[in-house]
Structures are given as C-alpha cells and as structure tokens.
Design an enzyme around this catalytic site. Structure first.
Site, PDB file in Angstrom:
ATOM      1  N   GLU A 117      29.968  60.590 -30.776  1.00 26.98           N
ATOM      2  CA  GLU A 117      30.781  60.151 -31.908  1.00 26.98           C
ATOM      3  C   GLU A 117      30.113  60.688 -33.169  1.00 26.98           C
ATOM      4  O   GLU A 117      29.191  60.093 -33.710  1.00 26.98           O
ATOM      5  CB  GLU A 117      30.916  58.628 -31.902  1.00 26.98           C
ATOM      6  CG  GLU A 117      31.624  58.126 -30.639  1.00 26.98           C
ATOM      7  CD  GLU A 117      31.683  56.612 -30.517  1.00 26.98           C
ATOM      8  OE1 GLU A 117      31.236  55.909 -31.454  1.00 26.98           O
ATOM      9  OE2 GLU A 117      32.180  56.123 -29.480  1.00 26.98           O
TER      10      GLU A 117
ATOM     11  N   ASN B 105      25.622  50.058 -26.736  1.00 24.37           N
ATOM     12  CA  ASN B 105      26.327  49.064 -27.541  1.00 24.37           C
ATOM     13  C   ASN B 105      26.712  47.815 -26.749  1.00 24.37           C
ATOM     14  O   ASN B 105      27.514  47.013 -27.219  1.00 24.37           O
ATOM     15  CB  ASN B 105      27.594  49.688 -28.144  1.00 24.37           C
ATOM     16  CG  ASN B 105      27.968  49.053 -29.463  1.00 24.37           C
ATOM     17  OD1 ASN B 105      27.117  48.638 -30.237  1.00 24.37           O
ATOM     18  ND2 ASN B 105      29.272  48.973 -29.742  1.00 24.37           N
ATOM     19  N   ARG B 106      26.139  47.644 -25.564  1.00 27.14           N
ATOM     20  CA  ARG B 106      26.443  46.467 -24.743  1.00 27.14           C
ATOM     21  C   ARG B 106      25.190  45.784 -24.194  1.00 27.14           C
ATOM     22  O   ARG B 106      25.303  44.860 -23.400  1.00 27.14           O
ATOM     23  CB  ARG B 106      27.328  46.867 -23.545  1.00 27.14           C
ATOM     24  CG  ARG B 106      28.670  47.496 -23.908  1.00 27.14           C
ATOM     25  CD  ARG B 106      29.628  46.503 -24.539  1.00 27.14           C
ATOM     26  NE  ARG B 106      30.963  47.077 -24.713  1.00 27.14           N
ATOM     27  CZ  ARG B 106      31.332  47.805 -25.755  1.00 27.14           C
ATOM     28  NH1 ARG B 106      30.471  48.061 -26.730  1.00 27.14           N
ATOM     29  NH2 ARG B 106      32.568  48.289 -25.836  1.00 27.14           N
TER      30      ARG B 106
ATOM     31  N   HIS C  57      30.888  54.319 -35.843  1.00 33.33           N
ATOM     32  CA  HIS C  57      31.517  54.753 -34.595  1.00 33.33           C
ATOM     33  C   HIS C  57      32.773  55.566 -34.869  1.00 33.33           C
ATOM     34  O   HIS C  57      33.441  55.384 -35.889  1.00 33.33           O
ATOM     35  CB  HIS C  57      31.896  53.546 -33.734  1.00 33.33           C
ATOM     36  CG  HIS C  57      30.728  52.822 -33.163  1.00 33.33           C
ATOM     37  ND1 HIS C  57      30.228  53.073 -31.901  1.00 33.33           N
ATOM     38  CD2 HIS C  57      29.937  51.852 -33.688  1.00 33.33           C
ATOM     39  CE1 HIS C  57      29.195  52.284 -31.668  1.00 33.33           C
ATOM     40  NE2 HIS C  57      28.992  51.530 -32.746  1.00 33.33           N
TER      41      HIS C  57
ATOM     42  N   TYR D  26      30.025  41.213 -26.288  1.00 33.12           N
ATOM     43  CA  TYR D  26      29.750  42.625 -26.486  1.00 33.12           C
ATOM     44  C   TYR D  26      28.261  42.963 -26.580  1.00 33.12           C
ATOM     45  O   TYR D  26      27.835  44.018 -26.163  1.00 33.12           O
ATOM     46  CB  TYR D  26      30.462  43.118 -27.751  1.00 33.12           C
ATOM     47  CG  TYR D  26      31.953  43.314 -27.562  1.00 33.12           C
ATOM     48  CD1 TYR D  26      32.458  44.516 -27.115  1.00 33.12           C
ATOM     49  CD2 TYR D  26      32.844  42.277 -27.834  1.00 33.12           C
ATOM     50  CE1 TYR D  26      33.819  44.701 -26.937  1.00 33.12           C
ATOM     51  CE2 TYR D  26      34.205  42.447 -27.660  1.00 33.12           C
ATOM     52  CZ  TYR D  26      34.690  43.667 -27.216  1.00 33.12           C
ATOM     53  OH  TYR D  26      36.038  43.839 -27.040  1.00 33.12           O
ATOM     54  N   ALA D  27      27.432  42.092 -27.155  1.00 32.59           N
ATOM     55  CA  ALA D  27      25.994  42.352 -27.315  1.00 32.59           C
ATOM     56  C   ALA D  27      25.754  43.709 -27.971  1.00 32.59           C
ATOM     57  O   ALA D  27      25.082  44.581 -27.442  1.00 32.59           O
ATOM     58  CB  ALA D  27      25.265  42.269 -25.971  1.00 32.59           C
TER      59      ALA D  27
ATOM     60  N   GLU E 167      34.593  51.641 -37.392  1.00 34.93           N
ATOM     61  CA  GLU E 167      35.246  52.417 -36.323  1.00 34.93           C
ATOM     62  C   GLU E 167      36.332  53.271 -36.967  1.00 34.93           C
ATOM     63  O   GLU E 167      37.310  52.736 -37.504  1.00 34.93           O
ATOM     64  CB  GLU E 167      35.865  51.469 -35.303  1.00 34.93           C
ATOM     65  CG  GLU E 167      36.366  52.120 -34.052  1.00 34.93           C
ATOM     66  CD  GLU E 167      35.275  52.366 -33.024  1.00 34.93           C
ATOM     67  OE1 GLU E 167      35.181  53.515 -32.550  1.00 34.93           O
ATOM     68  OE2 GLU E 167      34.537  51.421 -32.677  1.00 34.93           O
TER      69      GLU E 167
ATOM     70  N   TYR F 224      37.072  54.314 -22.890  1.00 36.98           N
ATOM     71  CA  TYR F 224      37.334  53.065 -22.198  1.00 36.98           C
ATOM     72  C   TYR F 224      38.011  53.232 -20.848  1.00 36.98           C
ATOM     73  O   TYR F 224      38.298  52.237 -20.173  1.00 36.98           O
ATOM     74  CB  TYR F 224      38.169  52.137 -23.088  1.00 36.98           C
ATOM     75  CG  TYR F 224      37.399  51.570 -24.261  1.00 36.98           C
ATOM     76  CD1 TYR F 224      36.013  51.710 -24.342  1.00 36.98           C
ATOM     77  CD2 TYR F 224      38.043  50.900 -25.287  1.00 36.98           C
ATOM     78  CE1 TYR F 224      35.302  51.203 -25.410  1.00 36.98           C
ATOM     79  CE2 TYR F 224      37.333  50.377 -26.361  1.00 36.98           C
ATOM     80  CZ  TYR F 224      35.971  50.534 -26.424  1.00 36.98           C
ATOM     81  OH  TYR F 224      35.264  50.021 -27.477  1.00 36.98           O
TER      82      TYR F 224
END
EC number: 3.5.1.15
Length: 314
Positions: A25, A71-72, A117, A165-166, A179, A289
């Site tokens: 990204e 990102n998780r 992002h 999401y963490a 985003e 995704y």
C-alpha cells in the site's frame, strides 16, 4: 469560563505517522519515506512527529505481509508471546513497535498514531475510528471533515462486540486509521496520494490548535458503523462461485436495500441482497480481503456526539 459541556484533555505531544503496515500500500510508504528525509511539512510547534515504516520487510518485497497480517496482531497474546525461532516475523515486529511506541494501554504510549493505508475499493479518503467514546478523535475527525468539505470524508467506526482487529495503531492513546482508495496494490496514484497528504495536514493542524488552547464546542458527526462482514458465495470446496455485481462495484458508502443486486454468477444469475434495513457497503471487492473471505462490509449510518474539549494545560 469553561462550559460544563467541555472536558479537559491532556495535550498531545508525541505523534507517529505509520506507513507500510501493509507493504504493497504505497501511498503511506511514499509519504513516510519522504517525511523521513524532509519532515518540515509535518512539524508543528510543541509536537514531536515521527514518521515510521512499520513493516520494512514487506515494503521491500512490495507484499502485504511476510508471515501474517501486522494489522491484526496487536493483542495481548501476541504482544506477550515468547520470542522463538519460528515466531512469525510480524508478531516479532509488533513487539518491537509496541516497545518503541507503547506499551499499549499505558501512560507511556504515544498520544496519537496516524496509520496510513490504501484500499483497492472506491472508499475515497476514509477515517477509521476505533472508539465511539473518544472525544478527542471525534473532534479531530469533525475538524478534518470540515476542512476537506465539500469533498466527502467518510468516518468508519470499527467498534464491534465480536469483531476484534488488534490494529497497529491501537497502541496509541488516540488511534487514527487513514484508508484512501481506489488504488491498486503496488501502485501510486497522484490523486490518492494528495488526499492522504491533506488528511494528515489537517489532522496535525487540529492537534496544534488544540495544544495552543482553542476550545472545541460539542459536535455531532455522521459515521458508518460496522455491522458484519459478507463473504462471497462459495461451493462445498470453499471456492468462490460469484463475483461482485456491476451494480455494487465501486458503490462504497452508497445505500443498499433489500432486493438490490450484490453478486453475479458466471452463468449470469444475479444474487440479491436480503435484509430488513438499508445498509451502506464498504471495502467492496477489496483485493486483500479475498483471503479473509470478505466480499464487503455492511455498515449502518449513525450519528456520534462528542463533548467539547480543551487542553488541560490551557
């Protein structure tokens, strides 16, 4: 005299700008690398602003991640995990980032993190909110939205009792996701870059004005709150059997009603949305995704009100 509707918030002194949480990204990567070389644009009096590449190995390979999604993994289990030879690179990297910018949920954590992002979805310049009770962040988003008007700047609330999401930015007291799309993975677009750059400029301007003592009265903003993720139709082997319908493609943040087309099979069969209320899809057909079994996210439009704020040192 300060109104009873105004709360005193601690001044924001340490700000980080993360780029490359996902290495393909490129807008955030490009801007952060630029600001590391020449940071005049992001400096504000009384602020320490640190641009930082979060996933350098993924950036070098221009891939989303090396072992798992950075990102998780900012949850207690991963942040407290013992370092071993076979630990995923991103988990080890998360612990390093938490050490520098956290620890998460501590007084020593950075005040504010902007996490940059890109999305392949037609989301425009979207602000991601993690906490519906964070007066400071909601006030900032209101300021950014007004500064960008009449250009649209949706706010996406990812607070949900079951979806956790963490995120990388969650180690900060005030986490802010940015985003911006549509932009293909591994590609730079000048218009997308410009949107991201403006969002950061206005965000930093807000912090500076807040620190200088300006009182922000109570405000109300319209936001899109996550409801659930919607997967593609699949066969018994888990393979996708339909694609996003042309009527839904690129229609992020647009109303979706019962009976509207959402998927189209290879045989030409239309699959319609079945629901009892109007929803607003986003992350429509996001490339990253597919592996997460997510075709789009359903949101509902609601209003959030923030209390007035003023710096506690003013």
């Amino acid at each position: 005299m300060t109104s009873c509707y105004v709360v005193h918030e601690a001044p924001v002194r340490r700000v980080a700008i993360f780029g490359g949480t996902h290495g393909n990204e490129l807008s955030g990567v490009f801007l952060v690398k630029h600001w590391q070389e020449n940071g005049d644009e992001i400096q504000r009096t009384g602020l320490e602003v640190r641009p930082f590449i979060t996933n350098p190995r993924a950036v070098k390979k221009c891939t989303r991640y090396i072992d798992c999604d950075l990102n998780r993994v900012f949850d207690p289990d991963n942040l407290g995990r013992q370092i071993t030879e076979d630990i995923p690179y991103e988990v080890r990297r998360a612990q390093e980032i938490n050490h520098v910018f956290g620890p998460k949920n501590s007084n020593d954590a950075y005040d504010l993190i902007f996490d940059l992002h890109n999305t392949t979805s037609n989301m425009g310049g979207t602000l991601i909110l993690e906490n519906s009770r964070n007066n400071f962040t909601i006030q900032m988003f209101n300021y950014i939205k007004n500064a960008l008007a009449p250009e649209c700047c949706p706010v996406f609330l990812i607070e949900h009792p079951n979806l956790k999401y963490a995120t990388t930015r969650s180690i900060a007291k005030h986490p802010v996701g940015v985003e911006v799309g549509p932009q293909p993975q591994g590609v730079l677009r000048a218009d997308i870059l410009d949107k991201m750059r403006k969002i950061i400029k206005h965000g930093l301007d807000f912090v500076h004005i807040f620190n200088e003592g300006k009182e922000f009265p109570p405000c109300t903003i319209e936001i899109y709150k996550i409801m659930e993720k919607v997967d593609y139709p699949r066969n018994k082997n888990g393979e996708i059997t339909a694609v996003i319908h042309p009527s839904l493609q690129d229609q992020d943040w647009q109303p979706l009603n019962n009976g509207d087309p959402i998927f189209l099979t290879v045989d030409g069969e239309t699959i319609n949305y079945e629901g009892d209320c109007t929803v607003y899809p986003t992350f429509v057909n996001e490339a990253a995704y597919y592996e997460k079994k997510q075709a789009f996210v359903k949101t509902v439009k609601v209003k959030l009100t923030a209390k007035g704020i003023r710096s506690s040192l003013s």
